[in-house]
Write a protein that holds these residues in place. Structure first.
Motif, PDB file in Angstrom:
ATOM      1  N   GLU A 175       0.811  -1.212   0.000  1.00 41.11           N
ATOM      2  CA  GLU A 175       0.000   0.000   0.000  1.00 41.11           C
ATOM      3  C   GLU A 175       0.844   1.262   0.000  1.00 41.11           C
ATOM      4  O   GLU A 175       0.389   2.325  -0.399  1.00 41.11           O
ATOM      5  CB  GLU A 175      -0.967   0.009   1.185  1.00 41.11           C
ATOM      6  N   SER A 176       2.100   1.162   0.407  1.00 42.81           N
ATOM      7  CA  SER A 176       2.961   2.342   0.436  1.00 42.81           C
ATOM      8  C   SER A 176       3.647   2.588  -0.903  1.00 42.81           C
ATOM      9  O   SER A 176       4.318   3.591  -1.076  1.00 42.81           O
ATOM     10  CB  SER A 176       4.017   2.205   1.539  1.00 42.81           C
ATOM     11  N   TRP A 177       3.484   1.689  -1.842  1.00 40.42           N
ATOM     12  CA  TRP A 177       4.108   1.856  -3.157  1.00 40.42           C
ATOM     13  C   TRP A 177       3.080   2.362  -4.143  1.00 40.42           C
ATOM     14  O   TRP A 177       1.879   2.150  -3.998  1.00 40.42           O
ATOM     15  CB  TRP A 177       4.685   0.533  -3.654  1.00 40.42           C
ATOM     16  N   TYR A 178       3.579   3.002  -5.171  1.00 36.19           N
ATOM     17  CA  TYR A 178       2.716   3.520  -6.216  1.00 36.19           C
ATOM     18  C   TYR A 178       2.581   2.511  -7.346  1.00 36.19           C
ATOM     19  O   TYR A 178       3.337   1.571  -7.455  1.00 36.19           O
ATOM     20  CB  TYR A 178       3.295   4.827  -6.772  1.00 36.19           C
ATOM     21  N   GLU A 179       1.632   2.756  -8.189  1.00 40.60           N
ATOM     22  CA  GLU A 179       1.466   1.931  -9.382  1.00 40.60           C
ATOM     23  C   GLU A 179       2.629   2.205 -10.332  1.00 40.60           C
ATOM     24  O   GLU A 179       3.066   3.337 -10.479  1.00 40.60           O
ATOM     25  CB  GLU A 179       0.156   2.289 -10.091  1.00 40.60           C
ATOM     26  N   TYR A 180       3.107   1.184 -10.977  1.00 39.11           N
ATOM     27  CA  TYR A 180       4.126   1.336 -12.008  1.00 39.11           C
ATOM     28  C   TYR A 180       3.729   0.438 -13.156  1.00 39.11           C
ATOM     29  O   TYR A 180       3.062  -0.573 -12.974  1.00 39.11           O
ATOM     30  CB  TYR A 180       5.524   0.992 -11.473  1.00 39.11           C
ATOM     31  N   ARG A 181       4.102   0.845 -14.367  1.00 34.06           N
ATOM     32  CA  ARG A 181       3.646   0.135 -15.552  1.00 34.06           C
ATOM     33  C   ARG A 181       4.730  -0.667 -16.253  1.00 34.06           C
ATOM     34  O   ARG A 181       4.435  -1.439 -17.154  1.00 34.06           O
ATOM     35  CB  ARG A 181       3.040   1.116 -16.540  1.00 34.06           C
ATOM     36  N   ASN A 182       5.973  -0.457 -15.852  1.00 29.88           N
ATOM     37  CA  ASN A 182       7.068  -1.134 -16.532  1.00 29.88           C
ATOM     38  C   ASN A 182       8.292  -1.184 -15.613  1.00 29.88           C
ATOM     39  O   ASN A 182       8.277  -0.616 -14.514  1.00 29.88           O
ATOM     40  CB  ASN A 182       7.403  -0.445 -17.860  1.00 29.88           C
ATOM     41  N   GLU A 183       9.318  -1.834 -16.074  1.00 34.72           N
ATOM     42  CA  GLU A 183      10.530  -2.010 -15.277  1.00 34.72           C
ATOM     43  C   GLU A 183      11.178  -0.677 -14.925  1.00 34.72           C
ATOM     44  O   GLU A 183      11.620  -0.476 -13.791  1.00 34.72           O
ATOM     45  CB  GLU A 183      11.506  -2.894 -16.060  1.00 34.72           C
ATOM     46  N   GLU A 184      11.212   0.249 -15.870  1.00 37.32           N
ATOM     47  CA  GLU A 184      11.838   1.555 -15.625  1.00 37.32           C
ATOM     48  C   GLU A 184      11.118   2.306 -14.505  1.00 37.32           C
ATOM     49  O   GLU A 184      11.755   2.868 -13.605  1.00 37.32           O
ATOM     50  CB  GLU A 184      11.817   2.370 -16.917  1.00 37.32           C
ATOM     51  N   GLU A 185       9.791   2.332 -14.547  1.00 39.27           N
ATOM     52  CA  GLU A 185       9.022   3.002 -13.497  1.00 39.27           C
ATOM     53  C   GLU A 185       9.187   2.289 -12.152  1.00 39.27           C
ATOM     54  O   GLU A 185       9.307   2.939 -11.118  1.00 39.27           O
ATOM     55  CB  GLU A 185       7.544   3.072 -13.874  1.00 39.27           C
ATOM     56  N   ALA A 186       9.192   0.979 -12.177  1.00 41.43           N
ATOM     57  CA  ALA A 186       9.377   0.220 -10.933  1.00 41.43           C
ATOM     58  C   ALA A 186      10.727   0.533 -10.312  1.00 41.43           C
ATOM     59  O   ALA A 186      10.830   0.753  -9.104  1.00 41.43           O
ATOM     60  CB  ALA A 186       9.249  -1.278 -11.203  1.00 41.43           C
ATOM     61  N   LEU A 187      11.752   0.573 -11.115  1.00 38.54           N
ATOM     62  CA  LEU A 187      13.100   0.868 -10.625  1.00 38.54           C
ATOM     63  C   LEU A 187      13.154   2.267 -10.015  1.00 38.54           C
ATOM     64  O   LEU A 187      13.734   2.471  -8.950  1.00 38.54           O
ATOM     65  CB  LEU A 187      14.101   0.732 -11.768  1.00 38.54           C
ATOM     66  N   ALA A 188      12.499   3.231 -10.670  1.00 33.96           N
ATOM     67  CA  ALA A 188      12.492   4.601 -10.165  1.00 33.96           C
ATOM     68  C   ALA A 188      11.733   4.731  -8.846  1.00 33.96           C
ATOM     69  O   ALA A 188      12.133   5.480  -7.955  1.00 33.96           O
ATOM     70  CB  ALA A 188      11.880   5.536 -11.207  1.00 33.96           C
ATOM     71  N   ILE A 189      10.653   3.982  -8.699  1.00 33.57           N
ATOM     72  CA  ILE A 189       9.822   4.092  -7.498  1.00 33.57           C
ATOM     73  C   ILE A 189      10.379   3.264  -6.341  1.00 33.57           C
ATOM     74  O   ILE A 189      10.465   3.735  -5.210  1.00 33.57           O
ATOM     75  CB  ILE A 189       8.373   3.651  -7.808  1.00 33.57           C
ATOM     76  N   ILE A 190      10.748   2.044  -6.614  1.00 29.92           N
ATOM     77  CA  ILE A 190      11.142   1.120  -5.549  1.00 29.92           C
ATOM     78  C   ILE A 190      12.611   1.247  -5.199  1.00 29.92           C
ATOM     79  O   ILE A 190      13.004   1.142  -4.048  1.00 29.92           O
ATOM     80  CB  ILE A 190      10.798  -0.332  -5.944  1.00 29.92           C
ATOM     81  N   GLY A 191      13.445   1.461  -6.203  1.00 27.46           N
ATOM     82  CA  GLY A 191      14.876   1.557  -5.947  1.00 27.46           C
ATOM     83  C   GLY A 191      15.518   0.194  -5.868  1.00 27.46           C
ATOM     84  O   GLY A 191      15.213  -0.686  -6.657  1.00 27.46           O
ATOM     85  N   ASP A 192      16.358   0.004  -4.885  1.00 30.67           N
ATOM     86  CA  ASP A 192      17.148  -1.220  -4.765  1.00 30.67           C
ATOM     87  C   ASP A 192      16.352  -2.320  -4.078  1.00 30.67           C
ATOM     88  O   ASP A 192      16.169  -2.309  -2.863  1.00 30.67           O
ATOM     89  CB  ASP A 192      18.420  -0.923  -3.989  1.00 30.67           C
ATOM     90  N   LEU A 193      15.881  -3.267  -4.873  1.00 30.20           N
ATOM     91  CA  LEU A 193      15.109  -4.377  -4.306  1.00 30.20           C
ATOM     92  C   LEU A 193      15.938  -5.249  -3.380  1.00 30.20           C
ATOM     93  O   LEU A 193      15.402  -5.899  -2.492  1.00 30.20           O
ATOM     94  CB  LEU A 193      14.543  -5.256  -5.424  1.00 30.20           C
ATOM     95  N   LYS A 194      17.235  -5.249  -3.584  1.00 22.56           N
ATOM     96  CA  LYS A 194      18.110  -6.115  -2.790  1.00 22.56           C
ATOM     97  C   LYS A 194      18.167  -5.656  -1.326  1.00 22.56           C
ATOM     98  O   LYS A 194      18.472  -6.441  -0.440  1.00 22.56           O
ATOM     99  CB  LYS A 194      19.514  -6.125  -3.385  1.00 22.56           C
ATOM    100  N   THR A 195      17.878  -4.391  -1.073  1.00 24.47           N
ATOM    101  CA  THR A 195      17.938  -3.889   0.303  1.00 24.47           C
ATOM    102  C   THR A 195      16.578  -3.406   0.816  1.00 24.47           C
ATOM    103  O   THR A 195      16.436  -3.145   2.009  1.00 24.47           O
ATOM    104  CB  THR A 195      18.950  -2.734   0.428  1.00 24.47           C
ATOM    105  N   TYR A 196      15.580  -3.285  -0.035  1.00 29.60           N
ATOM    106  CA  TYR A 196      14.290  -2.752   0.399  1.00 29.60           C
ATOM    107  C   TYR A 196      13.688  -3.493   1.594  1.00 29.60           C
ATOM    108  O   TYR A 196      13.191  -2.848   2.525  1.00 29.60           O
ATOM    109  CB  TYR A 196      13.297  -2.708  -0.765  1.00 29.60           C
ATOM    110  N   PRO A 197      13.730  -4.827   1.629  1.00 30.36           N
ATOM    111  CA  PRO A 197      13.146  -5.510   2.797  1.00 30.36           C
ATOM    112  C   PRO A 197      13.841  -5.182   4.129  1.00 30.36           C
ATOM    113  O   PRO A 197      13.264  -5.397   5.192  1.00 30.36           O
ATOM    114  CB  PRO A 197      13.298  -6.993   2.449  1.00 30.36           C
ATOM    115  N   ASP A 198      15.067  -4.635   4.065  1.00 34.40           N
ATOM    116  CA  ASP A 198      15.754  -4.235   5.301  1.00 34.40           C
ATOM    117  C   ASP A 198      14.941  -3.199   6.074  1.00 34.40           C
ATOM    118  O   ASP A 198      15.100  -3.061   7.293  1.00 34.40           O
ATOM    119  CB  ASP A 198      17.134  -3.642   4.997  1.00 34.40           C
ATOM    120  N   ASN A 199      14.078  -2.456   5.384  1.00 36.24           N
ATOM    121  CA  ASN A 199      13.241  -1.454   6.047  1.00 36.24           C
ATOM    122  C   ASN A 199      12.191  -2.071   6.961  1.00 36.24           C
ATOM    123  O   ASN A 199      11.625  -1.379   7.798  1.00 36.24           O
ATOM    124  CB  ASN A 199      12.531  -0.585   5.000  1.00 36.24           C
ATOM    125  N   TYR A 200      11.926  -3.367   6.778  1.00 37.75           N
ATOM    126  CA  TYR A 200      10.840  -4.013   7.507  1.00 37.75           C
ATOM    127  C   TYR A 200      11.245  -5.245   8.312  1.00 37.75           C
ATOM    128  O   TYR A 200      10.608  -5.561   9.310  1.00 37.75           O
ATOM    129  CB  TYR A 200       9.736  -4.438   6.529  1.00 37.75           C
TER     130      TYR A 200
END
Length: 133
Positions: free
Chosen positions: A47-72
């Motif tokens: 719910e805290s993430w925005y909609e994205y339509r492609n890989e480029e948008e996902a990368l811009a919104i989410i950033g580094d997937l390898k470390t994102y779960p460290d936030n939780y």
């Protein structure tokens, strides 16, 4: 915290995604991992993430997937990953360099959405793991 009955809801989350095709922002590694967490804990990380339509948008919104779960979640060695824990495994077919996934109900494999259905890898081939509690 995992809620009572989480084991059944984990299995249901995997069954629901088993034969779904990959689709950005609907059935991708982020949404699948978030659905597993929500099934077990009731917490909606997506719910805290925005909609994205492609890989480029996902990368811009989410950033580094390898470390994102460290936030939780706390990291654990992949060899200690248990059913429902999140994992990261290398995948050179995307701009992220890998995919988030979750350890399957059986515990030996992890999954993430592939082109036409869930794709499974051995948990021990994962580079990172996070304990979902």
């Amino acid at each position: 915290m995992r809620q009572p009955g989480w084991e059944g809801r984990l299995t249901e989350a995997f069954n629901a995604a088993e034969n779904l095709p990959f689709f950005w922002s609907k059935n991708d590694c982020v949404t699948f991992s978030a659905s597993v967490v929500k099934a077990m804990t009731g917490v909606d990380l997506y719910e805290s993430w925005y909609e994205y339509r492609n890989e480029e948008e996902a990368l811009a919104i989410i950033g580094d997937l390898k470390t994102y779960p460290d936030n939780y979640f706390a990291r654990v060695p992949p060899s200690f990953a248990q059913r429902g824990d999140l994992v990261w495994f290398p995948d050179n077919t995307n701009a992220f360099g890998g995919s988030l996934g979750a350890v399957a109900p059986g515990g030996a494999r992890a999954a993430s959405p592939g082109c036409d259905r869930l794709a499974y890898v051995p948990v021990l081939s994962c580079e990172h793991a996070w304990r979902v509690e």
